[in-house]
Design an enzyme around this catalytic site. Structure first.
Site, short mmCIF file in Angstrom:
data_model
loop_
_atom_site.label_atom_id
_atom_site.label_comp_id
_atom_site.label_asym_id
_atom_site.label_seq_id
_atom_site.Cartn_x
_atom_site.Cartn_y
_atom_site.Cartn_z
N ASP A 1 0.04 5.34 0.95
CA ASP A 1 -0.48 5.93 2.08
C ASP A 1 -0.65 5.40 3.47
O ASP A 1 -1.21 4.24 3.72
CB ASP A 1 -1.80 6.96 2.02
CG ASP A 1 -1.63 7.66 0.67
OD1 ASP A 1 -0.87 8.55 0.45
OD2 ASP A 1 -2.59 7.27 -0.28
N ASP B 1 0.70 -1.29 -0.09
CA ASP B 1 -0.07 -0.05 0.11
C ASP B 1 0.89 1.17 0.06
O ASP B 1 2.06 1.07 0.36
CB ASP B 1 -0.90 0.03 1.42
CG ASP B 1 -1.53 1.15 1.66
OD1 ASP B 1 -2.35 1.70 0.67
OD2 ASP B 1 -1.31 2.03 2.64
#
Length: 233
Positions: free
Chosen positions: A29, A27
């Protein structure tokens, strides 16, 4: 019950032998970058205070704001996406690399382990991340790729692109509802980055998808991979 891997990493008892690992998908953020977006404030701005409280109580693992917006009228959607874009723009201005991210990626490169990226942020944010930090992830899928997390489609797309099986890949992220759910649905290993220990809260104990591993920093992931996986490109 999870058992200890390092001082704050945990592994489910089902993962007991060294499985082959050929790729890691991150991922962005809050995982590769330091969390700077106030998501709860963003959700309140999009939904309104009363609707936010109602939806939050119905979704213990977190609010999927993008799926809520998709059910709205075009005009209301446009307004909501503008609010989200404003919050994301503020986040881009303060973009910082997560401690341990560079070292982890260098290690993966040294072992010829593939690395990809899946984010619900926009392509502009991914391009800026690549440019600012000189770390290229391929494929790197933003929310323009549909369907997005927590659907397994983006992770399965990456596995297909790499020519590997999902059970030869690990998904690493800081969200139970997006990253862990995406990884588990695809059949991959999952690692939850929980810097603050917020997922130890009772409200997360009965969620549908739980991670195979849990760490408090990306620094711990390196030893986790060395100790529990056969790293074979």
């Amino acid at each position: 019950m999870a058992t200890s891997v390092t001082s704050s990493a945990a592994v489910s008892p089902s993962v007991t032998t060294k499985a082959r690992l050929r790729g890691v998908v991150f991922d962005m953020d809050g995982t590769l970058t330091v969390p700077v977006i106030d998501f709860q404030a963003m959700y309140r701005a999009v939904l309104g205070k009363e609707e936010y409280v109602k939806i939050k109580s119905q979704n213990p693992s977190g609010i999927d704001i993008l799926h809520h917006i998709e059910t709205w009228s075009p005009d209301k959607q446009k307004q909501a996406y503008q609010i989200i874009a404003d919050f994301e723009k503020q986040g881009l201005d303060r973009l910082q690399i997560m401690p341990g991210a560079s070292e982890l990626c260098e290690y993966l490169d040294s072992r010829n382990i593939k690395r990809g990226l899946i984010t619900r942020n926009v392509k502009e944010a991914v391009d800026l991340f690549h440019l600012r930090f000189g770390m290229i992830f391929s494929p790197a899928l933003s929310r323009e790729f549909r369907p997005y997390k927590p659907d397994p489609a983006p992770l399965l797309h990456i596995c297909s692109n790499w020519g590997v099986q999902p059970d030869e890949v690990m998904m690493i992220g800081d969200s139970l509802k997006d990253d862990v759910a995406c990884g588990k649905r695809a059949g991959a290993f999952t690692c939850l980055l929980d810097e603050t220990g917020r997922y130890n809260s009772p409200e997360y104990q009965n969620v549908e998808f739980k991670p195979d591993y849990k760490v408090s920093s990306l620094v711990e992931v390196l030893s986790l991979l060395q100790n529990h996986f056969n790293l074979t490109p």
